[in-house]
Write an enzyme that holds these catalytic residues in place. Structure first.
Site, PDB file in Angstrom:
ATOM      1  CG  HIS A  17     -84.393  13.270  60.926  1.00 41.72           C
ATOM      2  ND1 HIS A  17     -83.759  12.541  61.862  1.00 41.72           N
ATOM      3  CD2 HIS A  17     -83.296  13.275  59.722  1.00 41.72           C
ATOM      4  CE1 HIS A  17     -82.580  11.951  61.121  1.00 41.72           C
ATOM      5  NE2 HIS A  17     -82.167  12.342  60.025  1.00 41.72           N
ATOM      6  CE  LYS A  41     -75.175   6.492  56.526  1.00 42.48           C
ATOM      7  NZ  LYS A  41     -75.979   7.616  57.030  1.00 42.48           N
ATOM      8  NE  ARG A  90     -76.640  17.429  58.542  1.00 42.08           N
ATOM      9  CZ  ARG A  90     -76.306  16.253  59.091  1.00 42.08           C
ATOM     10  NH1 ARG A  90     -76.762  15.849  60.062  1.00 42.08           N
ATOM     11  NH2 ARG A  90     -75.836  15.449  57.893  1.00 42.08           N
ATOM     12  CB  SER A 128     -78.582   9.893  63.270  1.00 39.15           C
ATOM     13  OG  SER A 128     -79.894  10.493  63.079  1.00 39.15           O
TER      14      SER A 128
HETATM   15  O1  PNS Z   1     -80.459   9.514  56.140  1.00 41.36           O
HETATM   16  P1  PNS Z   1     -79.436   9.085  55.102  1.00 41.36           P
HETATM   17  O2  PNS Z   1     -78.231   8.029  55.671  1.00 41.36           O
HETATM   18  O3  PNS Z   1     -78.615  10.190  54.526  1.00 41.36           O
HETATM   19  O4  PNS Z   1     -80.094   8.451  53.949  1.00 41.36           O
HETATM   20  C1  PNS Z   1     -79.395   7.903  52.882  1.00 41.36           C
HETATM   21  C2  PNS Z   1     -80.709   7.311  52.137  1.00 41.36           C
HETATM   22  C3  PNS Z   1     -81.346   6.129  52.958  1.00 41.36           C
HETATM   23  C4  PNS Z   1     -81.561   7.865  51.401  1.00 41.36           C
HETATM   24  C5  PNS Z   1     -79.829   6.478  50.919  1.00 41.36           C
HETATM   25  O5  PNS Z   1     -78.972   5.702  51.299  1.00 41.36           O
HETATM   26  C6  PNS Z   1     -80.885   5.694  49.737  1.00 41.36           C
HETATM   27  O6  PNS Z   1     -81.594   6.268  49.113  1.00 41.36           O
HETATM   28  N1  PNS Z   1     -80.646   4.259  49.819  1.00 41.36           N
HETATM   29  C7  PNS Z   1     -81.559   3.538  49.322  1.00 41.36           C
HETATM   30  C8  PNS Z   1     -80.916   2.783  48.296  1.00 41.36           C
HETATM   31  C9  PNS Z   1     -80.836   3.551  47.138  1.00 41.36           C
HETATM   32  O7  PNS Z   1     -81.791   3.928  46.374  1.00 41.36           O
HETATM   33  N2  PNS Z   1     -79.629   3.848  46.801  1.00 41.36           N
HETATM   34  C10 PNS Z   1     -79.364   4.792  45.625  1.00 41.36           C
HETATM   35  C11 PNS Z   1     -79.434   6.378  46.178  1.00 41.36           C
HETATM   36  S1  PNS Z   1     -78.668   7.344  44.796  1.00 41.36           S
END
Ligand code: PNS
Length: 172
Positions: A17, A41, A90, A128
């Site tokens: 990150h 999650k 990644r 993570s």
């Molecule tokens: O680090 P991660 O788990 O890949 O992050 C995922 C994240 C937080 C970017 C995604 O879950 C997200 O955008 N969550 C906020 C809710 C949202 O906008 N959902 C629609 C995404 S298309």
């Protein structure tokens, strides 16, 4: 002023990150790191802990800010006046997940561009999820996370039940 957000779970922040944050900071005047309250999650660390670890990791740079957000990533981007969503990519394992989110975010907010940064090859195995698993089973993760995070992982792992084993597609 060109502003980007870098959203994620950051549970916890790791060196992969930080690499993306540093590289994004070279391309945008302001990068707001968004710690998602809801990422689908069950979090290992609270949102406040995740924000604090990120703030400690990035230090006091005026161009970088950390904030938590609930709701949609695109709404957070709009509220921050950001024209771009930065994500790390990644390898093939991230492609489907990241592209699906990028397509959805584009549908929700066509004016906001998702920009992928390929991870540094030496950091591309870090997630993570794997870090939590290794730490909870007593493995050393101090070379994979910023100072202070390994200690918190060890302390939390002692007081929490073991995290479920990461699948080969473990991410974030
Ligand atoms: O680090 P991660 O788990 O890949 O992050 C995922 C994240 C937080 C970017 C995604 O879950 C997200 O955008 N969550 C906020 C809710 C949202 O906008 N959902 C629609 C995404 S298309």
């Amino acid at each position: 002023m060109a502003t980007a957000i870098y959203p994620g779970s950051f549970d916890p922040v790791h060196n992969g990150h930080l690499d993306i944050i540093q590289r994004a900071a070279r391309q945008f005047e302001i990068v707001v790191i968004g710690v998602a309250v809801a990422s689908g999650k069950v979090p290992f660390f609270t949102v406040d802990e995740r924000v604090e670890m990120l703030r400690n990791a990035i230090g006091g740079r005026a161009s970088l800010r950390v904030a938590s957000f609930g709701g949609l990533t695109v709404d957070f981007a709009r509220a921050e006046g950001a024209g771009a969503i930065v994500k790390g990519m990644r390898a093939a394992m991230d492609l489907e997940y990241e592209m699906t989110m990028a397509f959805m975010n584009r549908r929700l907010a066509p004016e906001i561009e998702t920009i992928f940064f390929p991870t540094h090859p030496e950091l591309s195995f870090i997630s993570s999820t794997l870090i939590r698993e290794v730490a909870s089973l007593g493995g050393a993760v101090d070379t994979l996370v910023p100072p202070g995070v390994a200690h918190r992982l060890t302390a939390r792992a002692r007081s929490a039940p073991p995290v479920p084993a990461a699948s080969p597609r473990a991410r974030a």
